[in-house]
Each structure stands twice: as C-alpha cells, then as structure tokens.
Design a protein around this motif. Structure first.
Motif, PDB file in Angstrom:
ATOM      1  N   ASN A   1      -5.770  46.948  19.874  1.00 35.47           N
ATOM      2  CA  ASN A   1      -5.798  48.091  20.779  1.00 35.47           C
ATOM      3  C   ASN A   1      -5.492  49.400  20.042  1.00 35.47           C
ATOM      4  OD1 ASN A   1      -6.232  46.470  23.130  1.00 35.47           O
ATOM      5  ND2 ASN A   1      -4.070  45.871  23.044  1.00 35.47           N
TER       6      ASN A   1
ATOM      7  N   GLU B   1      -5.498  38.735  22.546  1.00 34.76           N
ATOM      8  CA  GLU B   1      -6.022  37.543  21.895  1.00 34.76           C
ATOM      9  C   GLU B   1      -6.851  36.692  22.844  1.00 34.76           C
ATOM     10  OE1 GLU B   1      -2.997  36.295  18.432  1.00 34.76           O
ATOM     11  OE2 GLU B   1      -2.286  35.900  20.462  1.00 34.76           O
TER      12      GLU B   1
ATOM     13  N   GLN C   1      -8.425  34.667  18.324  1.00 36.73           N
ATOM     14  CA  GLN C   1      -9.237  35.770  17.810  1.00 36.73           C
ATOM     15  C   GLN C   1      -8.837  37.005  18.595  1.00 36.73           C
ATOM     16  OE1 GLN C   1     -13.427  35.029  17.790  1.00 36.73           O
ATOM     17  NE2 GLN C   1     -13.781  36.510  16.162  1.00 36.73           N
TER      18      GLN C   1
ATOM     19  N   VAL D   1      -8.388  41.287  19.492  1.00 36.37           N
ATOM     20  CA  VAL D   1      -8.938  42.640  19.526  1.00 36.37           C
ATOM     21  C   VAL D   1      -7.765  43.605  19.472  1.00 36.37           C
ATOM     22  CG1 VAL D   1     -10.238  44.323  20.851  1.00 36.37           C
ATOM     23  CG2 VAL D   1     -10.936  41.918  20.886  1.00 36.37           C
TER      24      VAL D   1
ATOM     25  N   ILE E   1      -2.217  43.677  20.163  1.00 35.76           N
ATOM     26  CA  ILE E   1      -3.449  42.909  20.016  1.00 35.76           C
ATOM     27  C   ILE E   1      -3.649  42.027  21.246  1.00 35.76           C
ATOM     28  CG2 ILE E   1      -2.243  41.083  18.721  1.00 35.76           C
ATOM     29  CD1 ILE E   1      -4.836  40.729  17.101  1.00 35.76           C
TER      30      ILE E   1
END
Length: 456
Positions: free
Chosen positions: A273, A354, A269, A271, A352
């Motif tokens: 940046n 993770e 999963q 996020v 990203i």
C-alpha cells in the motif's frame, strides 16, 4: 582419523559463577574406591533437529547428562558445608573434553539446567547434572530490533540478530559463529512481515522450516551453523561407518516420519500500500544530546517497511532521527537534539495486503495423505522450488538409517561419511549424519542417524 574408537579419556571442567570464577575439574572413571568426586558416565545427544510432522523438524539444542559420584560430598548441592554451596545451580557452565590417540579436543560447552542429588541407600553419593548448548539459553530471548530493508537477505538478517544478541548478553553467553557457516543459498530472500518474531525459538523455527535449513550448534567448536536439508552435493567424507569395522547393529529408520503422498504449501502474495501514518507520539521530552525511544508499538501486523520519521519540536531546537531499527511491529529510535525541548514524532510506513494461495505436489497417484505446510516467509517466486525440494526431502527422510557402534567422536553433525552396511541391511554409499547419541564411560559408543542426500 581412526574409524574404530573403543576407548577414550574424558574430563569435565565446571565453571562456577562465583567471585573467584572457580573451575572444578572432574575425570570420568570406573574406580569405585576413589575418595574424590568423579564422573561415572556421560550421555550426549546432538541432533540437527527435533522430530515433528514437518520433515525439516524443529530447531533443537544439544543436551548432555553427567552421572557423578561425589564421595567427598562437595558437589552435593544441598551440602551447606561445601565450599561451592550456593553456586551448584543453573548459573554454572560445564565443558567436556575427550582424548583419543590424536590428542584432546573439546566436546561442547554446556549451560547447566539442573544440578541435583539422586542419592539412594545403595548409592549415597550420586549427583546428576543436566545441561544444554547455547541455543537453549537464547530460545526464550526476545528478538532484538535490527536495521532491515527490501534487499536484506535471510543470512544478513540472522547475522545482525546474532550480533545484537551478543551485544546484549554477558561474556559467558556469547553465540560464536563464522559468517561462512551461515548459508541460505537456495532460498536467500524473505518476506519479513511474515516472520514469527515472538521469541528467538519461534524465529529460528520459522526461518528453518521456510528455507529447509537446519540451524544448530556444532559442539566440537561451539559455533552456530546451518545445514541445508536437501543438499545433494557430495562433501569430503570424514570417516567410515561399516558393519565390518565399527558398527554392531544397523536398521532402516524413517525417524517417525509418516509416508506422505504429497504436499500442499500455503503461501502469500502481497500488494504494498501507499505510505500512511503508523504511529504519532505527541509531547515527547527531549534533552540535549541523544534520546532513546525503545519498543515503540507500531500497531499493525502487516508492516512492509518504515519510510519516513518526522520530528517536529516545540521551538527552534534542532532534532533529527539518528537511528531507527525495527522488528516487525516495534521500533527503536535514537533522536539527537540540540537542546531541551518537547516534540512530536510521526512514523510513516507501508503496509501490505496479502492474498493467501497454495500449490500442490504429489509423489504418486495416491493423494490421501497430504502434508499441509504454511510458508508465508518465502517470496512467491521460490514456492515451486520449495515444494519440489520438500517432496524430495520426504523421500530422503523415509530412507534414513540408524547405526550403533564404536564410531569416532570427532565425526560431528552434518558430516558426510562413507557407509557400508552390506552385512546387516544391504546399504552402502555416502550419507550425512543427522543425530548422534554418545554413551561415554572409559569407552565410547554411539547411536547415529543418517540420511542419504547424495545422488551417486
């Protein structure tokens, strides 16, 4: 379609890669007195996947072996007096054709891997040719760069990849497919940054195992297709496999799959940046017109997307980004310029971060034999469905059956057949073909593996 086929006519065309595009035609024969070259036997192995610990298996190419007697010695590759000398090698392609009561049909286009003499004192004319379908040709290809966005589906991505490969390959090595045969309906989306793009073999395996979907070549039309492993929709039955009609031996066969009690799926999963500079190329020379920059290394393994490409010239020459396609860590650019100049190219994008998570599912209370799977390709919202389907697939594979007999060769992989093996293993119902090994002489016999994906 006849259920029982005991005799067959077979012939092959060998297409040499010479200036004349020579085609050598051979027939399957049992005539030991023939003065010409002929095929004694053919063995074909077609399968949806090759077995490994993962129930989905490994993406595999179908294979074929020709046993030939070259009485005139023209097909002995070491024979320098042969008119085919120098072309009896892995540059040749071989097509197999079968003929039954309904007519002739193609049984695969095969890319020769080995062509060699297997001469003995008892048989001084024996030749063996080993070959594979088109997947074996592309497995070691680099994954081409294609356009991709947040909304790009796995299907569209794979189709773009196949089209790009066909652009790069010669006409003898084209991958044929119909878009409607490439289906990823159950798991349509992907986290592109987590695909394994080392080569085409790794890419296809990653997609296949992440989506529970086999990717294979159907040798009857030589087209690339997909097959969802857990499909429980009854398709139209194309024939019967029965120990009353055409099966001489049957057994329960799990295909070597261990009886796992549960699974543990690791997933990601991420996020995303804020945009940042991925690479800066200074002092790049531009000429008037289109300028090509291939495989620009972006230097980050966690790229989510490329956002902005800025091009600054050293003077008033106009230059702009005409095209940008990327393959995870590499970027291809076409920069159009109104004149000769130098420039600086700045590529900005988002990476990203993770988090690695996992989900566990069990078939029973015994959790001692758990299969661990990495699936960082699917978005998190698909993982529970994936885990449930994987549990179901383990059960399906454990109930596989094997049947040997005089089966119709027009039945291909991923086909629904009506099985009646009540006399041998007390099994009946609708099954799907997953593996078919064909032994062809003047007759034809098949060893088939089947799974019961359909709940009746």
């Amino acid at each position: 379609m006849a259920d029982l086929v005991t005799s067959i006519k077979a012939r092959a065309e060998i297409h040499l890669n010479d200036e004349d595009n020579t085609v050598i035609e051979l027939k399957v024969s049992s005539d030991m007195t023939s003065d010409d070259s002929y095929i004694r036997s053919v063995n074909v192995e077609e399968e949806l996947d090759a077995i490994n610990q993962n129930p989905v298996g490994v993406t595999s190419s179908n294979s074929i072996v020709f046993n030939i007697r070259s009485i005139d010695k023209k097909l002995i590759p070491e024979n320098s007096n042969s008119e085919y000398f120098g072309y009896m090698n892995d540059t040749a392609i071989i097509k197999l054709f079968l003929e039954d009561s309904e007519g002739e049909f193609e049984f695969g286009t095969w890319y020769i891997s080995k062509w060699y003499s297997t001469i003995t004192s008892e048989d001084p004319f024996k030749i063996t040719i080993e070959a594979y379908d088109i997947l074996s040709v592309i497995f070691n290809n680099s994954v081409p760069n294609v356009n991709i966005s947040d909304s790009t589906s796995i299907k569209d991505y794979l189709i773009d990849i196949l089209n790009k490969l066909n652009e790069n390959n010669d006409e003898r090595h084209q991958i044929d497919f119909d878009e409607e045969d490439i289906i990823f309906d159950e798991f349509p989306l992907m986290q592109f940054s987590n695909l394994n793009t080392s080569n085409m073999s790794d890419l296809l395996n990653t997609i296949s195992q992440a989506t529970l979907t086999n990717i294979f070549i159907d040798i009857r039309d030589n087209k690339l297709k997909t097959d969802y492993c857990g499909d429980d929709t009854k398709g139209e039955s194309v024939g019967n496999i029965s120990d009353v009609i055409n099966v001489t031996k049957a057994s329960v066969d799990s295909g070597g799959l261990v009886g796992f009690s549960g699974i543990k799926v690791y997933y990601s999963q991420g996020v995303v940046n804020e945009p940042t500079t991925l690479v800066t190329l200074s002092g790049q020379t531009l000429v008037s017109g289109d300028n090509y920059f291939s495989n620009i290394e972006l230097g980050n393994s966690s790229i989510y997307r490329n956002n902005i490409i800025n091009i600054t010239t050293a003077d008033n020459v106009l230059a702009y980004n005409k095209s940008a396609v990327y393959n995870k860590n590499y970027l291809d650019l076409i920069v159009s310029s109104s004149g000769d100049t130098t420039c600086e190219i700045v590529v900005k994008g988002q990476t990203i971060n993770e988090s690695k998570l996992f989900i566990e599912k069990y078939r029973n209370n015994n959790g001692n034999n758990v299969l661990e799977i990495n699936n960082r390709v699917l978005p998190p919202e698909y993982i529970e469905q994936y885990a449930d389907e994987m549990i179901r697939l383990i059960g399906i594979k454990e109930g596989s059956i094997a049947a040997v007999g005089w089966i119709n060769p027009r039945i291909g992989l991923s086909k629904t057949v009506n099985v009646n093996l009540g006399k041998s293993i007390s099994t009946s119902g609708y099954y799907k073909t997953t593996k078919m090994n064909w032994a062809i002489t003047v007759g034809i016999k098949c060893s088939a593996s089947l799974i019961k994906t359909i709940t009746e």
